[in-house]
Design a protein around this motif. Sequence first.
Motif, PDB file in Angstrom:
ATOM      1  N   GLY A  65      -9.616  10.108 -26.788  1.00 49.01           N
ATOM      2  CA  GLY A  65     -10.421  10.429 -27.981  1.00 49.01           C
ATOM      3  C   GLY A  65     -11.821  11.634 -27.608  1.00 49.01           C
ATOM      4  N   ARG A  66     -12.117  11.920 -26.078  1.00 43.41           N
ATOM      5  CA  ARG A  66     -12.438  13.012 -25.680  1.00 43.41           C
ATOM      6  C   ARG A  66     -11.062  13.881 -24.872  1.00 43.41           C
ATOM      7  N   PHE A  67     -10.624  13.692 -24.512  1.00 44.84           N
ATOM      8  CA  PHE A  67      -9.855  14.545 -23.336  1.00 44.84           C
ATOM      9  C   PHE A  67      -8.165  14.882 -24.298  1.00 44.84           C
ATOM     10  N   ILE A  68      -8.075  15.979 -24.311  1.00 44.07           N
ATOM     11  CA  ILE A  68      -6.843  16.191 -25.043  1.00 44.07           C
ATOM     12  C   ILE A  68      -5.868  16.656 -23.529  1.00 44.07           C
ATOM     13  N   ILE A  69      -4.689  16.345 -23.227  1.00 44.56           N
ATOM     14  CA  ILE A  69      -3.646  16.895 -22.624  1.00 44.56           C
ATOM     15  C   ILE A  69      -2.601  17.943 -23.466  1.00 44.56           C
ATOM     16  N   SER A  70      -2.555  18.980 -23.017  1.00 47.19           N
ATOM     17  CA  SER A  70      -1.245  19.634 -23.371  1.00 47.19           C
ATOM     18  C   SER A  70      -0.932  20.626 -22.822  1.00 47.19           C
ATOM     19  N   LYS A  71       0.779  21.327 -22.997  1.00 43.23           N
ATOM     20  CA  LYS A  71       1.297  21.714 -22.449  1.00 43.23           C
ATOM     21  C   LYS A  71       1.756  23.323 -23.220  1.00 43.23           C
ATOM     22  N   ASP A  72       2.423  24.906 -22.419  1.00 46.28           N
ATOM     23  CA  ASP A  72       2.756  25.445 -22.742  1.00 46.28           C
ATOM     24  C   ASP A  72       3.976  25.937 -21.843  1.00 46.28           C
ATOM     25  N   ASN A  73       5.164  25.360 -22.309  1.00 47.16           N
ATOM     26  CA  ASN A  73       6.753  25.273 -21.378  1.00 47.16           C
ATOM     27  C   ASN A  73       6.868  26.926 -20.964  1.00 47.16           C
ATOM     28  N   SER A  74       7.055  26.941 -21.946  1.00 48.95           N
ATOM     29  CA  SER A  74       7.482  28.983 -21.369  1.00 48.95           C
ATOM     30  C   SER A  74       6.695  29.141 -20.270  1.00 48.95           C
ATOM     31  N   ARG A  75       4.875  29.235 -19.837  1.00 43.94           N
ATOM     32  CA  ARG A  75       4.448  29.505 -20.019  1.00 43.94           C
ATOM     33  C   ARG A  75       4.398  28.711 -18.000  1.00 43.94           C
ATOM     34  N   LYS A  76       4.978  27.620 -18.367  1.00 44.81           N
ATOM     35  CA  LYS A  76       4.814  26.322 -17.440  1.00 44.81           C
ATOM     36  C   LYS A  76       2.865  26.505 -16.764  1.00 44.81           C
ATOM     37  N   ILE A  77       2.139  25.885 -18.028  1.00 40.09           N
ATOM     38  CA  ILE A  77       1.098  25.795 -18.038  1.00 40.09           C
ATOM     39  C   ILE A  77       0.588  24.556 -18.389  1.00 40.09           C
ATOM     40  N   LEU A  78       0.093  23.802 -17.425  1.00 32.20           N
ATOM     41  CA  LEU A  78      -0.535  22.815 -18.157  1.00 32.20           C
ATOM     42  C   LEU A  78      -2.212  22.466 -18.330  1.00 32.20           C
ATOM     43  N   TYR A  79      -2.258  22.037 -19.551  1.00 32.37           N
ATOM     44  CA  TYR A  79      -4.242  21.829 -19.718  1.00 32.37           C
ATOM     45  C   TYR A  79      -4.468  20.305 -19.972  1.00 32.37           C
ATOM     46  N   LEU A  80      -5.734  20.448 -20.057  1.00 35.79           N
ATOM     47  CA  LEU A  80      -6.659  19.460 -19.744  1.00 35.79           C
ATOM     48  C   LEU A  80      -7.782  19.723 -21.298  1.00 35.79           C
ATOM     49  N   GLN A  81      -8.365  19.891 -22.037  1.00 37.64           N
ATOM     50  CA  GLN A  81      -9.438  19.918 -23.339  1.00 37.64           C
ATOM     51  C   GLN A  81     -10.503  18.728 -22.668  1.00 37.64           C
ATOM     52  N   MET A  82     -11.720  18.562 -22.075  1.00 36.79           N
ATOM     53  CA  MET A  82     -12.039  18.042 -21.860  1.00 36.79           C
ATOM     54  C   MET A  82     -14.020  17.906 -22.513  1.00 36.79           C
ATOM     55  N   ASN A  83     -14.234  17.017 -24.079  1.00 35.95           N
ATOM     56  CA  ASN A  83     -14.655  17.181 -24.661  1.00 35.95           C
ATOM     57  C   ASN A  83     -16.041  16.105 -24.470  1.00 35.95           C
ATOM     58  N   ASP A  84     -17.138  16.532 -24.727  1.00 32.96           N
ATOM     59  CA  ASP A  84     -18.396  14.895 -24.534  1.00 32.96           C
ATOM     60  C   ASP A  84     -18.466  14.616 -22.926  1.00 32.96           C
ATOM     61  N   LEU A  85     -18.344  15.741 -22.287  1.00 34.81           N
ATOM     62  CA  LEU A  85     -18.010  15.503 -21.102  1.00 34.81           C
ATOM     63  C   LEU A  85     -19.432  14.063 -20.074  1.00 34.81           C
ATOM     64  N   LYS A  86     -19.497  13.399 -19.486  1.00 29.81           N
ATOM     65  CA  LYS A  86     -19.725  12.025 -19.212  1.00 29.81           C
ATOM     66  C   LYS A  86     -20.163  12.889 -17.687  1.00 29.81           C
ATOM     67  N   PRO A  87     -21.551  11.921 -17.312  1.00 26.51           N
ATOM     68  CA  PRO A  87     -21.830  11.959 -15.593  1.00 26.51           C
ATOM     69  C   PRO A  87     -20.401  10.918 -15.206  1.00 26.51           C
ATOM     70  N   GLU A  88     -19.872  10.379 -15.814  1.00 25.37           N
ATOM     71  CA  GLU A  88     -19.132   9.506 -14.949  1.00 25.37           C
ATOM     72  C   GLU A  88     -17.924  10.425 -15.163  1.00 25.37           C
ATOM     73  N   ASP A  89     -17.840  11.008 -15.868  1.00 23.64           N
ATOM     74  CA  ASP A  89     -16.942  11.809 -15.256  1.00 23.64           C
ATOM     75  C   ASP A  89     -16.284  12.631 -14.359  1.00 23.64           C
TER      76      ASP A  89
END
Length: 123
Positions: A65-89
């Motif tokens: 509910g806070r992080f989103i993983i995605s990828k661009d296969n053509s460019r071989k890039i993996l992403y992690l969008q991290m929202n509402d970050l907490k100190p425990e992250d």
Amino acid sequence: QVQLLESGGDSVQPGGSLRLSCRASDSISSTYCMGWLRQAPGKEREGVASITHDGFPSYADSVNGRFIISKDNSRKILYLQMNDLKPEDTAMYYCAARPSPLCTLMPGLFGYKGQGTQVTVSS
């Protein structure tokens, strides 16, 4: 040669957002399971998110509910969008690849890992 190069780590305040990126070498097949792992000081490495070759994501309960993983296969890039970050992250975040279409969040089942990028969440 397998290479995974992470970027995007930074220091942010609680509630902030970051986007991590991972550039994979050409030897990483688009059929692999890709994921993000993290390890905080004094704690075991844990799986944060993974994504199948056809884009189906899985998340650890702690980030769902806070992080989103995605990828661009053509460019071989993996992403992690991290929202509402907490100190425990706060942790070192690692890009990881598993040479199998079967995906997992278990860190030990990823055969390849990058050097990591540091994320610090603090006020």
